[in-house]
Design an enzyme around this catalytic site. Structure first.
Site, short mmCIF file in Angstrom:
data_model
loop_
_atom_site.label_atom_id
_atom_site.label_comp_id
_atom_site.label_asym_id
_atom_site.label_seq_id
_atom_site.Cartn_x
_atom_site.Cartn_y
_atom_site.Cartn_z
N HIS A 155 0.91 -1.31 0.02
CA HIS A 155 -0.01 0.01 -0.08
C HIS A 155 0.96 1.51 0.04
CE1 HIS A 155 -2.33 3.30 1.99
NE2 HIS A 155 -3.47 2.72 0.96
N CYS A 214 -3.29 -0.69 -16.51
CA CYS A 214 -3.21 0.46 -15.48
C CYS A 214 -2.66 -0.07 -14.32
CB CYS A 214 -4.46 0.89 -15.09
SG CYS A 214 -5.73 -0.37 -14.53
#
Lengths: 587, 587
Positions: free
Chosen positions: B135, B511
């Site tokens: 993250h 992406c």
């Protein structure tokens, strides 16, 4: 057998409607076998007239439907049968009550490998969480033990040792009855009816065995399971999960935990030395039970955190046993925690980062094979490396396993032929099967994990949306019950084609839950697998389903075995009754 | 430029050795551009002589290598740059110190979406756990913020607000300096050097843009990010992650939590109504920043438990705010817990089980598009549905989205053309891309998740074995950095072929993190994608890499755009210097 509605009016008979009559599995069997005896149909037609899934009824006890019963909740029938026992709420209690001669039902939110002892001791298992491939469901089916999972209506308070279902409260020691087929939870002791397979069953199974091309093996971790499966007609073990052996006695789990706490290869090796004799004895038992048949042993698969306690009280006990501090144990447990254990440090990834573990297991297999061979047991070991995604993983681990086997055999004149292969359960392995086949004597499709990863579904979590998906027809069915041919099946087919293109005699099997599902078995027949492997109690179902799949294949003209063999006389008792049947064969 | 070793002996010159000289990115750029000016090479050769990855040096500040620095630990350089600040240990502290005008480095074991406010406030981020796609790493790269992850040498005590690194202790408020390229953690304030891109950079980028076939978009969630990316040459937004918007103010996260606590579709809809104006304003900002360019908005992707607090203190606060009891909050948080959240109730599975959420998001997009259109902003919205594995999922959600758009537009004369498509990130979606394409205007490959599932690796957990795998050459490289052509790449190729076979003009992009990786961009060129999308600070890298990939493709004779266009004069300043280069072109 037909249900006919008719009326007689003015002396004329009107047939209003006719349809195939509903019948129990036992009646279907009897009708099919008797019609062959009466030369009305041939054995192949008889095979096609019995629903394999219905055989489940014959293999397990059922509740007496005439007896009164109060149903207080419904869950998912995860492993068929009827179990009656007193409610207990921990695995330890299940073992304790069982050792006093009590029949118990283990009631848990969900189960984990730590509970296996208590699960084994229980007559039945009931969980409020999890789906048909949750830990409880898979383990229970493997044992043929009655089990209900995902019974969300239960509100379980494990500390208080009680559960609520609607307005009723069940406390520890209360009698309950659970129906592993229909998922019904009932109060009190509901009377049951014993199963009996009977002569018709055996006759039909013989016919089925002569029709089928697919081999049928079993998933079994203990000699007792293996013997049950062999009695049911299993032709080998397709999956022995070695990790279950790690829990089967306090000495073993203690050694496993020592290994986990050790912070050097030497420390791990010392702990593993203690496990070696246990594992060797396990494998000797399996080889003896399967004398003459192949035994596929999967090296350690689950992540190491499944072997450590997660409650502080048990961690403190572990610390005392190991002679280390509680914070030390907790530090190690924390370090093993994973965000997504399903996609974590497990399978061959453990074998590569801690090679001592697989070395010990391979040594145990090789030593057991030699010892059994010396006792004239015909041993056919197959070493299976799980979770391979790269040919380099298999190459590394195969070389290491071969070295250990060679070392063990160097001390003996005897030679046991080993096969070394891999599971195909990671999508990447399916896509790159050609490269992986170079180092694999066999592939065994682990379609549980392959489905999880191909879908991006965790079996433990999919319960949140899967029922709604199936209900809204986003999915046609639960993909963990019957294989998804268009998605997961494409990867299986690709792996078969690429694997066989690279290695002509590559042996192909399946050991996921789908191996015991008739619809999936039809696919495995078409895709050309050599065998399916399923839990012991599903072996007869798989035998019949495999025969039906073979017959369906032949009908479409893609058969391999000759029909002549298939319709050969199926035992002296019905020898005179057998005749080829028009319309089934194309040859 | 060559490094030449030579010697002069007895009046004779001996050239001992010569090799291409090492140079900084700035020097490489200057040499390449000046050689074109001097007509020694053409612009295409110049493009091929600059390493795209080295451009990173130009886009971020660096430490002054001449200054003294005490390195106390090394982690993974996750997002390049040089950051100097005072150590803080919680996201709240980062925001508080930042609001007082302090420069801070946020030091955490790992980060979660709850920390985003503090991460944004920090000058740099340092974590002891996680890999290059954790993250912290992904978010920091998106912002171009300096970040080090997986710095296992740090022993962080978040409660005591301190960390240890070897024998050194750093407490809250101490100055530290972190090097996001090399992963070095240093004590004190190490002096930095500011980046400047300069004229040579702009010149080379212009040449690159004329050579490349692949479009380059950006992953951006805010108008500020979008503007940065546009300045760097981004041609649209390829991925806007709407969930980041859910955290960006206390009112928003409060509404999200109300939605999560609601136990009926109506209750959820009420809470979502509060979010609607925020989301609409977000999208208006993005559409304005990207005036004239496409904006791909991904509907909610992460599981709901990422939006609730997991510490009791914060749960109590949430209970107070929501006017419910703490046990009620805890019950809901527990119910949201998943064994494998990566494979759980997220993406379009949320959209199907809680359709109100996507309805609100689609409404916000449609209303924002109309409002911007009325202000003469040229809006090109693309609605992207994540985690699709079945054509039925996309069909259901597409129909629902179209209905919402139609309803919004029914109140206006204006029409905005919407594209609706999906991510291809679940292996099953790649395999069944033909069926999925029927309802998709575009595919965007989410190669982070596709790699996770194809490998069976969790990005959060693979750190336990991936370094050893790469070191032992079981894996050739970290598959999350550069795409694995043989495995994941096969699925991408298959999906492209099947998707385009079913729908000729299907628009294809990527992406995932790979969209900014030069080696992966070469693959995306070969497989025929239309564009790559990457974090703002990687846009120039992607532009150059795409040009190199186009040139390499043309060399092998599979080019689509004509060389004539590609070598067209690249700006008046160097117009006279441009000449076609032999040996590069095949046309």
């Amino acid at each position: 057998m037909q249900d006919i509605e008719f009326t007689v009016e003015d002396g004329r008979l009107f047939v209003l409607q006719t349809r195939t009559g509903k019948r129990t599995a036992r009646a279907a069997l009897r009708i099919a076998v008797e019609m062959v005896r009466e030369k009305r149909i041939g054995p192949e037609t008889a095979i096609l007239r019995v629903d394999p899934a219905a055989l489940d009824q014959l293999l397990h006890p059922t509740f007496d439907e005439k007896a009164p019963a109060e149903v207080v909740a419904k869950g998912l029938g995860a492993s068929p049968g009827a179990a009656v026992g007193r409610a207990v709420f921990t695995a330890e209690d299940a073992e304790a009550w069982h050792s006093r001669g009590e029949s118990v039902i283990l009631v848990r939110a969900e189960t984990s490998p730590e509970d296996v002892g208590g699960m084994h001791a229980a007559a039945g298992i009931l969980t409020s969480r999890g789906g048909l491939t949750s830990h409880a469901a898979v383990v229970a089916r493997g044992w043929g033990k009655c089990c209900i999972v995902g019974c969300g209506e239960l509100s379980i308070d494990a500390r208080a040792k009680r559960f609520e279902a609607g307005s009723r409260v069940v406390v520890e020691g209360d009698w309950i009855s659970i129906d592993g087929s229909g998922g019904r939870v009932m109060l009190g002791k509901v009377p049951t009816v014993r199963p009996s397979m009977g002569e018709d069953f055996r006759t039909l199974m013989k016919w089925a065995d002569r029709c089928r091309r697919l081999g049928v093996r079993t998933n079994a971790d203990t000699p007792a399971d293996a013997r049950v499966a062999r009695d049911f007609g299993a032709e080998g073990i397709g999956l022995c999960r070695t990790e279950h052996m790690f829990f089967s006695s306090p000495e073993r789990i203690r050694a496993v935990r020592e290994m986990i706490l050790a912070d050097s290869p030497e420390g791990r090796a010392r702990a593993l030395d203690k496990l070696l004799p246990f594992q060797r004895a396990d494998f000797e038992g399996l080889f003896e039970a399967m004398d003459g048949l192949p035994v596929t042993i999967r090296l350690l698969d689950p992540p190491l955190h499944e072997f450590v306690p997660h409650e502080e009280a048990q961690q403190a006990e572990m610390a005392r046993e190991m002679g280390v501090s509680l914070p030390e144990v907790q530090r190690r447990v924390r370090a093993l925690h994973e965000a997504n254990p399903m996609l974590g440090h497990r399978g061959c990834r453990l074998g590569i980062t801690y090679p001592e573990i697989y070395d010990m297991q391979v040594r145990a297999i090789a030593e057991a094979a030699l010892a059994c061979g010396a006792r004239k047991v015909r041993v056919k070991p197959e070493i299976m490396i799980p979770l391979v995604g790269f040919e380099t993983e298999l190459r590394f681990l195969r070389a290491r396993a071969e070295a250990v086997v060679a070392e063990v055999q160097s001390g003996s004149k005897r030679r046991v032929p080993f096969r070394i292969g891999t599971m195909i359960e990671v999508p990447r392995a399916a896509v790159t099967a050609g490269a992986i086949a170079a180092d694999a004597d066999f592939f065994s499709f682990g379609t549980n994990d392959l489905t999880q990863m191909t879908y991006g579904y965790s079996r433990d979590d999919a319960g949140r949306f899967l029922p709604q998906y199936v209900e809204q027809k986003v999915l046609p069915w639960d993909p963990f019950q019957s294989i998804d041919e268009e998605g997961v099946g494409q990867l299986v087919r690709l792996a078969c084609e690429r694997g066989r293109a690279a290695r002509e005699h590559l042996h192909l099997g399946v050991c996921g839950e789908h191996g015991g599902d008739p619809q999936s078995i039809d696919f495995f027949e078409r895709v050309g697998l050599d065998y399916v492997s399923c839990s012991p109690y599903r072996v007869p179902i798989a035998r019949l389903a495999a025969a039906q799949a073979s017959l369906a294949q032949r009908k479409t003209g893609r058969a391999k075995p000759s029909l002549a063999t298939a319709v050969a006389v199926a035992g002296h008792a019905i020898a005179e009754a057998v005749a080829p049947v028009a319309g089934v064969a194309t040859e």
